[in-house]
Design a protein around this motif. Structure first.
Motif, PDB file in Angstrom:
ATOM      1  N   THR A  56      25.385  73.902 -33.824  1.00 57.06           N
ATOM      2  CA  THR A  56      24.311  72.956 -34.069  1.00 57.06           C
ATOM      3  C   THR A  56      23.707  73.120 -35.460  1.00 57.06           C
ATOM      4  O   THR A  56      23.063  72.211 -35.947  1.00 57.06           O
ATOM      5  CB  THR A  56      23.206  73.073 -33.009  1.00 57.06           C
ATOM      6  N   SER A  57      23.888  74.268 -36.109  1.00 62.28           N
ATOM      7  CA  SER A  57      23.377  74.440 -37.469  1.00 62.28           C
ATOM      8  C   SER A  57      24.041  73.468 -38.430  1.00 62.28           C
ATOM      9  O   SER A  57      23.445  73.080 -39.423  1.00 62.28           O
ATOM     10  CB  SER A  57      23.591  75.876 -37.947  1.00 62.28           C
ATOM     11  N   ALA A  58      25.264  73.067 -38.133  1.00 59.31           N
ATOM     12  CA  ALA A  58      25.961  72.102 -38.976  1.00 59.31           C
ATOM     13  C   ALA A  58      25.298  70.728 -38.920  1.00 59.31           C
ATOM     14  O   ALA A  58      25.526  69.895 -39.781  1.00 59.31           O
ATOM     15  CB  ALA A  58      27.424  71.995 -38.558  1.00 59.31           C
ATOM     16  N   ASP A  59      24.446  70.494 -37.923  1.00 55.37           N
ATOM     17  CA  ASP A  59      23.750  69.226 -37.789  1.00 55.37           C
ATOM     18  C   ASP A  59      22.463  69.164 -38.605  1.00 55.37           C
ATOM     19  O   ASP A  59      21.836  68.117 -38.681  1.00 55.37           O
ATOM     20  CB  ASP A  59      23.410  68.955 -36.319  1.00 55.37           C
ATOM     21  N   THR A  81      21.440  65.380 -38.343  1.00 50.63           N
ATOM     22  CA  THR A  81      22.476  64.411 -37.995  1.00 50.63           C
ATOM     23  C   THR A  81      23.086  64.810 -36.662  1.00 50.63           C
ATOM     24  O   THR A  81      23.568  65.928 -36.500  1.00 50.63           O
ATOM     25  CB  THR A  81      23.585  64.376 -39.061  1.00 50.63           C
ATOM     26  N   ASN A  82      23.054  63.897 -35.704  1.00 48.08           N
ATOM     27  CA  ASN A  82      23.663  64.154 -34.402  1.00 48.08           C
ATOM     28  C   ASN A  82      25.150  63.844 -34.493  1.00 48.08           C
ATOM     29  O   ASN A  82      25.563  62.697 -34.449  1.00 48.08           O
ATOM     30  CB  ASN A  82      22.999  63.299 -33.322  1.00 48.08           C
ATOM     31  N   VAL A 141      18.354  76.759 -34.190  1.00 51.63           N
ATOM     32  CA  VAL A 141      18.500  75.323 -33.983  1.00 51.63           C
ATOM     33  C   VAL A 141      18.937  75.147 -32.541  1.00 51.63           C
ATOM     34  O   VAL A 141      19.891  75.778 -32.089  1.00 51.63           O
ATOM     35  CB  VAL A 141      19.562  74.717 -34.932  1.00 51.63           C
ATOM     36  N   GLN A 142      18.222  74.309 -31.822  1.00 51.68           N
ATOM     37  CA  GLN A 142      18.563  74.046 -30.432  1.00 51.68           C
ATOM     38  C   GLN A 142      18.848  72.567 -30.267  1.00 51.68           C
ATOM     39  O   GLN A 142      18.055  71.716 -30.703  1.00 51.68           O
ATOM     40  CB  GLN A 142      17.433  74.475 -29.506  1.00 51.68           C
ATOM     41  N   ARG A 143      19.973  72.256 -29.648  1.00 53.89           N
ATOM     42  CA  ARG A 143      20.354  70.868 -29.366  1.00 53.89           C
ATOM     43  C   ARG A 143      20.270  70.663 -27.862  1.00 53.89           C
ATOM     44  O   ARG A 143      20.928  71.352 -27.095  1.00 53.89           O
ATOM     45  CB  ARG A 143      21.780  70.600 -29.845  1.00 53.89           C
TER      46      ARG A 143
END
Length: 147
Positions: A56-59, A81-82, A141-143
């Protein structure tokens, strides 16, 4: 592509930080972006904001990192960005550290209900005044899918 912009209050930041600390599913040691004691943000390469070890860090991209010249409050401008295939809400923690690596403030941001491939511009304001140059580090980062 739809882009949203929003800033959170300090109370909301603290609530997000508490929630992310209790229920975090990915951990930090993410990228760092340096900013000085100035009101003009320092531009950052988007590739510098891709975290290691957490998908999720890539988002999340740290676009700029600065300290307001008047209030002395640090601020990180973010793009979320999702990249997933479903709607998701993101909680993001930012650490503001000084030149010696000491955390001098922290901040958080929420990107609510981002559809697949949607972007949001978010701001993470620091929780304390700082008087030195800082580096913005992407923390947890939490998605949350389906939200």
């Amino acid at each position: 592509m739809h882009i949203r912009t929003r800033t959170l209050s300090t109370a909301a930041l603290l609530a997000v930080a508490a929630l992310a600390t209790v229920t975090a599913c990915s951990s930090g040691d993410g990228p760092a972006v340096t900013g000085g004691d100035k009101s003009t943000p320092t531009a950052v390469s988007p590739s510098a904001a891709v975290g290691k070890g957490a998908a999720t860090s890539a988002d999340v991209t740290i676009d700029s990192c600065a300290v307001d010249a008047v209030t002395k409050i640090p601020k990180a401008e973010l793009t979320v960005t999702n990249h997933g295939g479903d709607t998701a809400t993101y909680t993001i923690q930012i650490e503001f550290v000084d030149g010696g690596g000491t955390r001098v403030a922290e901040g958080a941001a929420i990107a609510n209900s981002l559809a697949a491939n949607e972007q949001a511009k978010e701001t993470a304001d620091g929780t304390a005044q700082v008087t030195s140059d800082i580096t913005c580090k992407l923390g947890k980062v939490q998605r949350l899918a389906g939200m």
